[in-house]
Design a protein around this motif. Structure first.
Motif, mmCIF file in Angstrom:
data_model
loop_
_atom_site.group_PDB
_atom_site.id
_atom_site.type_symbol
_atom_site.label_atom_id
_atom_site.label_comp_id
_atom_site.label_asym_id
_atom_site.label_seq_id
_atom_site.Cartn_x
_atom_site.Cartn_y
_atom_site.Cartn_z
ATOM 1 N N TYR A 176 0.832 -1.208 0.000
ATOM 2 C CA TYR A 176 0.000 0.000 0.000
ATOM 3 C C TYR A 176 0.864 1.255 0.000
ATOM 4 O O TYR A 176 0.623 2.188 -0.772
ATOM 5 N N PHE A 177 1.892 1.279 0.851
ATOM 6 C CA PHE A 177 2.773 2.445 0.927
ATOM 7 C C PHE A 177 3.504 2.671 -0.396
ATOM 8 O O PHE A 177 3.544 3.790 -0.909
ATOM 9 N N LEU A 178 4.086 1.600 -0.945
ATOM 10 C CA LEU A 178 4.820 1.731 -2.205
ATOM 11 C C LEU A 178 3.898 2.188 -3.332
ATOM 12 O O LEU A 178 4.296 2.999 -4.169
ATOM 13 N N LYS A 224 3.531 0.216 -9.287
ATOM 14 C CA LYS A 224 2.205 0.449 -9.872
ATOM 15 C C LYS A 224 1.142 -0.288 -9.062
ATOM 16 O O LYS A 224 1.336 -1.451 -8.695
ATOM 17 N N ASN A 225 0.026 0.396 -8.806
ATOM 18 C CA ASN A 225 -1.082 -0.223 -8.074
ATOM 19 C C ASN A 225 -1.755 -1.332 -8.870
ATOM 20 O O ASN A 225 -2.532 -2.106 -8.307
ATOM 21 N N ASP A 226 -1.484 -1.414 -10.142
ATOM 22 C CA ASP A 226 -2.037 -2.498 -10.961
ATOM 23 C C ASP A 226 -0.921 -3.379 -11.520
ATOM 24 O O ASP A 226 -1.118 -4.105 -12.475
ATOM 25 N N GLY A 227 0.247 -3.319 -10.860
ATOM 26 C CA GLY A 227 1.394 -4.097 -11.312
ATOM 27 C C GLY A 227 1.513 -5.430 -10.593
ATOM 28 O O GLY A 227 0.902 -5.668 -9.550
ATOM 29 N N LYS A 228 2.327 -6.294 -11.147
ATOM 30 C CA LYS A 228 2.488 -7.642 -10.613
ATOM 31 C C LYS A 228 3.028 -7.654 -9.183
ATOM 32 O O LYS A 228 2.533 -8.417 -8.340
ATOM 33 N N LEU A 229 4.028 -6.818 -8.891
ATOM 34 C CA LEU A 229 4.611 -6.803 -7.550
ATOM 35 C C LEU A 229 3.572 -6.419 -6.505
ATOM 36 O O LEU A 229 3.515 -7.017 -5.426
ATOM 37 N N TYR A 230 2.749 -5.439 -6.808
ATOM 38 C CA TYR A 230 1.694 -5.008 -5.890
ATOM 39 C C TYR A 230 0.769 -6.181 -5.544
ATOM 40 O O TYR A 230 0.466 -6.428 -4.369
ATOM 41 N N PHE A 231 0.356 -6.912 -6.568
ATOM 42 C CA PHE A 231 -0.556 -8.028 -6.338
ATOM 43 C C PHE A 231 0.129 -9.183 -5.616
ATOM 44 O O PHE A 231 -0.471 -9.816 -4.737
ATOM 45 N N VAL A 232 1.367 -9.467 -5.961
ATOM 46 C CA VAL A 232 2.089 -10.558 -5.299
ATOM 47 C C VAL A 232 2.270 -10.263 -3.813
ATOM 48 O O VAL A 232 2.061 -11.136 -2.961
ATOM 49 N N LEU A 233 2.656 -9.021 -3.477
ATOM 50 C CA LEU A 233 2.795 -8.656 -2.066
ATOM 51 C C LEU A 233 1.469 -8.813 -1.333
ATOM 52 O O LEU A 233 1.425 -9.289 -0.191
#
Length: 85
Positions: free
Chosen positions: A23-25, A32-41
């Motif tokens: 959320y912070f990043l 990106k809020n719609d990027g892969k890293l966001y979803f994986v975290l």
């Protein structure tokens, strides 16, 4: 009296920490809020938080975190452009 964290506290804290980091990043536009890293975290974090809630039989958070994880899996699939049936 001070007590050390037990297993479920550690697992839950790591899970919630990962969700908050995502959320912070995202808020700071570092990912990106719609990027892969966001979803994986979010998937890993919500999965751990869900598991910790299950260990202590706290069903409202089992439902919340389980749903959070499923929505994040859906978001990751969209980000990866995996077709849904």
């Amino acid at each position: 009296k001070f007590t050390f964290m037990v297993y479920n506290d550690i697992i839950g804290s790591i899970g919630v920490g990962l969700i908050l980091i995502a959320y912070f990043l995202g808020t700071e536009k570092l990912i990106k809020n719609d990027g892969k890293l966001y979803f994986v975290l979010n998937i890993i974090g919500a999965g751990l938080a869900c598991y910790a809630s299950l260990l202590i039989n706290y069903w409202p958070f089992v439902i919340l975190e389980g749903t959070w994880m499923l929505v994040s899996i859906y978001g990751l699939m969209r980000a990866m452009r995996i077709k849904m049936m």
